[in-house]
Design an enzyme around this catalytic site. Sequence first.
Site, PDB file in Angstrom:
ATOM      1  CD  GLU A   1      -1.409  -2.351   1.981  1.00 28.83           C
ATOM      2  OE1 GLU A   1      -0.193  -2.653   1.862  1.00 28.83           O
ATOM      3  OE2 GLU A   1      -2.210  -3.038   2.620  1.00 28.83           O
TER       4      GLU A   1
ATOM      5  CB  CYS B   1      -0.101  -3.279   8.543  1.00 27.88           C
ATOM      6  SG  CYS B   1       0.904  -1.937   7.885  1.00 27.88           S
TER       7      CYS B   1
ATOM      8  CB  CYS C   1      -0.727   0.316   5.132  1.00 25.31           C
ATOM      9  SG  CYS C   1       0.864  -0.278   4.526  1.00 25.31           S
TER      10      CYS C   1
HETATM   11  N1  THU Z   1       2.204  -6.442   3.987  1.00 26.54           N
HETATM   12  C1  THU Z   1       1.743  -5.598   3.035  1.00 26.54           C
HETATM   13  O1  THU Z   1       2.409  -5.333   2.029  1.00 26.54           O
HETATM   14  N2  THU Z   1       0.515  -5.047   3.203  1.00 26.54           N
HETATM   15  C2  THU Z   1      -0.322  -5.354   4.228  1.00 26.54           C
HETATM   16  O2  THU Z   1      -1.403  -4.797   4.290  1.00 26.54           O
HETATM   17  C3  THU Z   1       0.069  -6.345   5.240  1.00 26.54           C
HETATM   18  C4  THU Z   1       1.487  -6.762   5.203  1.00 26.54           C
HETATM   19  C5  THU Z   1       3.512  -7.061   3.780  1.00 26.54           C
HETATM   20  C6  THU Z   1       4.613  -6.575   4.686  1.00 26.54           C
HETATM   21  C7  THU Z   1       5.554  -7.740   4.652  1.00 26.54           C
HETATM   22  O3  THU Z   1       6.367  -7.656   3.500  1.00 26.54           O
HETATM   23  C8  THU Z   1       4.650  -8.943   4.491  1.00 26.54           C
HETATM   24  O4  THU Z   1       3.416  -8.449   3.991  1.00 26.54           O
HETATM   25  C9  THU Z   1       4.408  -9.710   5.785  1.00 26.54           C
HETATM   26  O5  THU Z   1       3.964  -8.867   6.780  1.00 26.54           O
END
Ligand code: THU
Length: 160
Positions: free
Chosen positions: A74, A112, A115
Amino acid sequence: MRDIAINIPIKVYDINELNTDDKELVNKAIEATKTSYAPYSHFSVGAAARLENGTIITGSNQENAAYPSGTCAERTTLFYAGAAFPDQSVKTIAIAAKNEKGDFLTQPIPPCGACRQVMLETETRYGKPMRVLLYGSEGIYELRSVGDLLPLSFSAKDME
Ligand code: THU
């Protein structure tokens, strides 16, 4: 004492129920998972943002051996959109994720906290709602704004 209840409206769609634009955006997010660099988590996330002028920007999570240096899909996407098209609001962002086995999550991918905060700033920066589409293979959540994804949020106006 009094109670406050926060009601968050979420629409749940099957992919074939989405309109053409949203379906395209979700498919771009699905496609963007292929560009993920996730040698540590093996969790591939893709995002696609539709700007006000119709441009679609895509991004994915980019990890690093120094873990906190990596960035989620994101933020990769929204920071890129902001850098390339600073004058364009983001109308909609779609997010998709697949696990190590290459299976897309059945339930909508929840962004998360960090984000959500960045998504909120994108929304408040342009003063226009940014719709959020969270892909799950068994259903897609549509939130009408980031405010709905991050209730009781902190933003610049709280410092006034
Ligand atoms: N991650 C994202 O890219 N977006 C999210 O909304 C949740 C988590 C990624 C971060 C990390 O590279 C992997 O997913 C595991 O947490």
